[in-house]
Structures are given as structure tokens and as C-alpha cells.
Design a protein around this motif. Structure first.
Motif, PDB file in Angstrom:
ATOM      1  N   GLY A 156      -4.943   4.592   1.322  1.00  0.00           N
ATOM      2  CA  GLY A 156      -4.090   3.975   0.800  1.00  0.00           C
ATOM      3  C   GLY A 156      -4.390   3.429  -0.488  1.00  0.00           C
ATOM      4  O   GLY A 156      -5.697   3.112  -0.756  1.00  0.00           O
ATOM      5  N   LEU A 194       0.783  -1.268  -0.003  1.00  0.00           N
ATOM      6  CA  LEU A 194      -0.152   0.185   0.107  1.00  0.00           C
ATOM      7  C   LEU A 194       0.659   1.319   0.091  1.00  0.00           C
ATOM      8  O   LEU A 194       2.011   1.232   0.505  1.00  0.00           O
ATOM      9  CB  LEU A 194      -0.852   0.053   1.125  1.00  0.00           C
ATOM     10  CG  LEU A 194      -1.885  -1.040   1.420  1.00  0.00           C
ATOM     11  CD1 LEU A 194      -2.436  -1.074   2.660  1.00  0.00           C
ATOM     12  CD2 LEU A 194      -2.923  -1.042   0.229  1.00  0.00           C
ATOM     13  N   ALA A 214      -3.402   0.443  -3.521  1.00  0.00           N
ATOM     14  CA  ALA A 214      -2.778  -0.716  -3.834  1.00  0.00           C
ATOM     15  C   ALA A 214      -1.643  -0.435  -5.015  1.00  0.00           C
ATOM     16  O   ALA A 214      -2.000   0.227  -5.870  1.00  0.00           O
ATOM     17  CB  ALA A 214      -3.667  -1.580  -4.328  1.00  0.00           C
ATOM     18  N   ALA A 237      -7.503  -0.576  -3.098  1.00  0.00           N
ATOM     19  CA  ALA A 237      -7.150  -1.325  -1.726  1.00  0.00           C
ATOM     20  C   ALA A 237      -8.316  -1.852  -1.076  1.00  0.00           C
ATOM     21  O   ALA A 237      -8.358  -2.574  -0.398  1.00  0.00           O
ATOM     22  CB  ALA A 237      -6.283  -0.270  -0.960  1.00  0.00           C
TER      23      ALA A 237
END
Length: 181
Positions: free
Chosen positions: A163, A93, A165, A172
Motif C-alpha cells: 500500500g 491507502l 499512503a 505507508a
């Protein structure tokens, strides 16, 4: 041999120039490729490569989240976002700031009343972490009493994970909502 050929095609494509890149076909035989040609080449058999990780359909988040609500002191409301990595692998992340998540309070008509991050400042440093498989983390938000009194039946709390990905096209985590009954 196939890997070297794919590497050369990728290199030619990334260079974005008209320099020639040669691909060796067999003993001593080469065919010059230009970057423009490399971009349009279809790689046959790419679908036959073994898949290391299987992901859920696009749109579903890599992390699962839930939002719980409890009463705090002096008529405040404490909302807790609990998120978990239920994947069989660690999820890398990236956060663009010190903010992990935000909470939005909306009335029964969808009008936004308050954001947890309103008036706050966060460090502007990029954070990168890997959330291990099976790990669970929590973020707590305190809704002040002057906003809590405006929350009634049909009001919604929406947690938005900050966050991103870094090694997946999937988000995420999806937004997590709590609707007051």
C-alpha cells in the motif's frame, strides 16, 4: 482575501499557460499575474497556518509493522505480518493490485531464495481504503517446506507492504525484517 489570492495563484500555476489572472489587492485595485510569475511567487506567512496533523520525520512509516514466525504443518513456516495504525487519524491507502504485501526469504548472505508472490497473479484493480486510527490488520504467508529447509541461522524474512499512503509524502510502512537467530 488571502485564500482567494492563493487560489488564483494556484490556478494560474496549474493552467501552465500565459493567460492573465487578476488578483484583487484592495477595493477595485487589481494586478495582472501571468502563470510564469505565479510559479515563482513566495507566499509569505504560509508557515503561520495552523497544523492539523503532525507526522514523524521523513522515512518513518505511517503504519507500524511486526513479523512473527511459527511452525506450520508438514515443515512449512507461517509468517504473519501484523500492521497497525498508531496515528491519531485514519490513513488513506492505495493498492495497485489485490496484493496487500509480499514476503522475501533471503539466506545468510543476502541471496534471495524465494518470494511469496512468485508465480502468483493478482487482480489489477486499484483499491483505496482508509485504515482507521488504532486499527490492526494481519497478512499470513505460508513458506513451503522445500524453501523452509533452506532457512537457517542468519536467514532473513522481509515483509514488504504494497500500500501507498495517498495523503502523505511518508511511506505507508517500512520493510519489516525477521532474522533467524
Amino acid at each position: 482575501m488571502l485564500i482567494r489570492s492563493l487560489y488564483m495563484l494556484a490556478l494560474a500555476s496549474l493552467l501552465g499557460c500565459s493567460q492573465e489572472v487578476s488578483e484583487q489587492l484592495s477595493e477595485g485595485q487589481t494586478v495582472p499575474l501571468r502563470a510564469e510569475e505565479a510559479r515563482s511567487v513566495n507566499i509569505v506567512g504560509a508557515g503561520e497556518l495552523p497544523v492539523k496533523q503532525q507526522e514523524a520525520p521523513m522515512g518513518a512509516g505511517l503504519l507500524d509493522g511486526k513479523l512473527s514466525v511459527e511452525s506450520g504443518k508438514e515443515n512449512e513456516i507461517i509468517a504473519t505480518l501484523t500492521y497497525q495504525n498508531n496515528q491519531s487519524y485514519g490513513v488513506p491507502l492505495m493498492f495497485a493490485s489485490g496484493k496487500t504485501a509480499d514476503l522475501i526469504v533471503s539466506d545468510e548472505n543476502g541471496k534471495k531464495l524465494w518470494f511469496w508472490s512468485m508465480g502468483m497473479m493478482f487482480t489489477q484493480a486499484i483499491r483505496e481504503i482508509v485504515m482507521p486510527a488504532g486499527a490492526t490488520q494481519k497478512v499470513k504467508f505460508t513458506i513451503p517446506s522445500h524453501i523452509a529447509v533452506k532457512i537457517g541461522k542468519g536467514s532473513t524474512l522481509t515483509a514488504v507492504f504494497s500500500g501507498k499512503a495517498t495523503e502523505s509524502q511518508r511511506p505507508a510502512m517500512q520493510e519489516v525484517k525477521y532474522v533467524y537467530p
